[in-house]
Design a protein around this motif. Sequence first.
Motif, PDB file in Angstrom:
ATOM      1  N   VAL A 120       0.770  -1.280  -0.110  1.00  0.00           N
ATOM      2  CA  VAL A 120      -0.018  -0.109   0.134  1.00  0.00           C
ATOM      3  C   VAL A 120       0.738   1.079  -0.039  1.00  0.00           C
ATOM      4  O   VAL A 120       0.384   2.578   0.054  1.00  0.00           O
ATOM      5  CB  VAL A 120      -1.123  -0.042   1.197  1.00  0.00           C
ATOM      6  CG1 VAL A 120      -1.941  -1.236   1.087  1.00  0.00           C
ATOM      7  CG2 VAL A 120      -0.075   0.078   2.480  1.00  0.00           C
ATOM      8  N   THR A 121       2.181   1.127  -0.098  1.00  0.00           N
ATOM      9  CA  THR A 121       3.033   2.451  -0.184  1.00  0.00           C
ATOM     10  C   THR A 121       2.757   3.054  -1.420  1.00  0.00           C
ATOM     11  O   THR A 121       2.950   2.422  -2.386  1.00  0.00           O
ATOM     12  CB  THR A 121       4.453   2.118  -0.049  1.00  0.00           C
ATOM     13  OG1 THR A 121       4.583   1.211   1.098  1.00  0.00           O
ATOM     14  CG2 THR A 121       5.484   2.950   0.053  1.00  0.00           C
ATOM     15  N   GLU A 122       2.240   4.311  -1.392  1.00  0.00           N
ATOM     16  CA  GLU A 122       2.049   5.258  -2.428  1.00  0.00           C
ATOM     17  C   GLU A 122       3.088   5.687  -3.324  1.00  0.00           C
ATOM     18  O   GLU A 122       3.337   5.527  -4.315  1.00  0.00           O
ATOM     19  CB  GLU A 122       1.184   6.212  -2.113  1.00  0.00           C
ATOM     20  CG  GLU A 122      -0.297   5.759  -1.656  1.00  0.00           C
ATOM     21  CD  GLU A 122      -1.142   6.862  -1.296  1.00  0.00           C
ATOM     22  OE1 GLU A 122      -1.184   7.833  -1.741  1.00  0.00           O
ATOM     23  OE2 GLU A 122      -2.113   6.658  -0.627  1.00  0.00           O
ATOM     24  N   ASP A 123       4.238   6.170  -2.501  1.00  0.00           N
ATOM     25  CA  ASP A 123       5.542   6.698  -3.081  1.00  0.00           C
ATOM     26  C   ASP A 123       6.533   5.976  -2.934  1.00  0.00           C
ATOM     27  O   ASP A 123       7.135   6.054  -1.538  1.00  0.00           O
ATOM     28  CB  ASP A 123       5.674   8.270  -2.548  1.00  0.00           C
ATOM     29  CG  ASP A 123       6.729   8.973  -3.164  1.00  0.00           C
ATOM     30  OD1 ASP A 123       7.647   8.310  -3.775  1.00  0.00           O
ATOM     31  OD2 ASP A 123       7.166  10.056  -2.716  1.00  0.00           O
ATOM     32  N   LEU A 124       6.985   5.104  -3.863  1.00  0.00           N
ATOM     33  CA  LEU A 124       8.319   4.108  -3.796  1.00  0.00           C
ATOM     34  C   LEU A 124       9.426   4.810  -3.554  1.00  0.00           C
ATOM     35  O   LEU A 124      10.465   3.924  -3.452  1.00  0.00           O
ATOM     36  CB  LEU A 124       8.188   3.193  -4.901  1.00  0.00           C
ATOM     37  CG  LEU A 124       6.796   2.296  -4.966  1.00  0.00           C
ATOM     38  CD1 LEU A 124       6.913   1.327  -5.843  1.00  0.00           C
ATOM     39  CD2 LEU A 124       6.596   1.618  -3.664  1.00  0.00           C
TER      40      LEU A 124
END
Length: 161
Positions: A120-124
């Motif tokens: 669910v991490t949006e900004d990798l």
Amino acid sequence: MVEVSLRVNGSERRLDVPPQVSLLDALRERMGLTGTKKGCDQGACGACTVLADGERINSCLALAVQYDGREITTVEGLDDPPQEAFVRADGLQCGYCTPGQLCSAVGMLAEHKDGTPSAVTEDLTATAELTEDEIRERMSGNLCRCGAYNGIVEAIREVAE
């Protein structure tokens, strides 16, 4: 029989085990470390989670011989802050899953600190904020039949701060 040397909770341990003995059974039955629980014995519930060289694993799916020479940390070897936070946040009820939850939380916090993203991490490209969604996703391999998830999330947030 195979000789296995493990560093468990800071102490060197040598065992003679059949090659098919799981790490879970070696810990519980041969070393007397019964904090690690046998839940499903299929890697689906997370009750058997321990840390191997700091990374969380399901010890029911691991053979003891695979971890020869490695550092294993069980719930008995964890520092008190995560355990105290679980008590304060009411992150346990029956307590059966708690050892696995604690080991998983410690491993998960280390993964987060190292910048490992979750599903669910949006900004990798940046270290994800440890939101409720992040915690729930990262802890999804650990089941609690009592439903103490809200307290578990609260405890992990407390420890993370």
